[in-house]
Design an enzyme around this catalytic site. Structure first.
Site, PDB file in Angstrom:
ATOM      1  N   ASP A   7     -20.929  27.437  14.943  1.00  0.00           N
ATOM      2  CA  ASP A   7     -20.705  27.572  13.512  1.00  0.00           C
ATOM      3  C   ASP A   7     -22.075  27.480  12.836  1.00  0.00           C
ATOM      4  O   ASP A   7     -23.053  27.042  13.451  1.00  0.00           O
ATOM      5  CB  ASP A   7     -19.774  26.451  13.040  1.00  0.00           C
ATOM      6  N   ASP A   9     -22.772  26.770   8.850  1.00  0.00           N
ATOM      7  CA  ASP A   9     -22.959  25.841   7.739  1.00  0.00           C
ATOM      8  C   ASP A   9     -22.562  24.421   8.114  1.00  0.00           C
ATOM      9  O   ASP A   9     -21.468  24.180   8.618  1.00  0.00           O
ATOM     10  CB  ASP A   9     -22.148  26.313   6.532  1.00  0.00           C
TER      11      ASP A   9
END
Length: 223
Positions: A7, A9
């Site tokens: 991922d 953020d």
């Protein structure tokens, strides 16, 4: 070869690139400050709470991008990279990516944020493969404000991962080990199908889930 998915953020970055992009547009006067910030903040709170409608948010985000010619957008994004993103790319994140790359793993970033915002960030990290929400483009390359396909969020990340691997002639179970690093409970569907889920800078909900299921936690920006 193993697989390493990340991922973006609050996982590789200690910030939310999508929210920061919106705040950047406000700061440079590209959008109406009060109205845009209020809606941007509301969507961000919904994401953190796990109640976000990803299509509604992406149509808001991509609709904002559609107001500008592509050349102007690219110029703004270059400034955004210099002022916001590059200072937030920390050595710990680079080292984690480098460890997987040097091990010969297939490395990809998979994010719910749209590809316009995140493609330059993936390049800055040196990651060739990006799975992100895809904005529709017109013949001149301008963003139309529409989303192509389904959002890359929640269970959508599982669907998009399988589709991306199929495009490479691979399946998830072709890899002896598959890693996924994420901070968010929104990513539990993809974390649950890899062999090596890693709760990375996890929020409270993911911390609880990871502890219950015996998943390791990595506090990338604190350890």
């Amino acid at each position: 070869m193993n697989l390493a998915l990340f991922d973006l953020d609050h996982t590789l970055l200690p910030i939310d690139s999508d929210h920061e992009w919106g705040e950047f547009l406000v700061r440079i006067g590209a959008v109406d400050g009060a109205a845009f910030s209020a809606r941007n903040d509301a969507f961000f709170a919904q994401y953190q709470a796990g109640t976000l409608d990803p299509v509604e948010y992406l149509e808001f985000s991509l609709g904002t991008l559609a107001r500008f010619p592509r050349a102007e957008l690219d110029a703004m994004h270059a400034r955004f990279m210099a002022e916001v993103i590059e200072p937030a790319i920390l050595p710990q994140a680079r080292a984690l990516l480098r460890r997987h790359a040097e091990a010969g793993d297939l490395v990809a970033i998979i994010t719910a944020t749209n590809a316009f915002v995140t493609a330059p960030i993936a390049r800055a990290f040196g990651v060739a493969h990006l799975i992100a929400a895809a904005p529709a483009l017109d013949e001149a390359g301008n963003i139309t404000g529409k989303l192509l396909g389904t959002p890359t969020m929640g269970a959508g990340k599982v669907t998009h991962t399988h589709a991306w691997l199929a495009g490479l002639g691979k399946r998830l179970d072709d890899f002896p080990r598959s890693h996924f690093y994420s901070d968010s409970h929104n990513d539990i569907p993809l974390l649950s199908v890899v062999t090596d889920p890693v709760a990375t800078n996890p929020n409270a909900a993911l911390t609880t889930h990871a502890s219950t299921h015996g998943w390791p936690s990595l506090h990338l920006f604190n350890d």
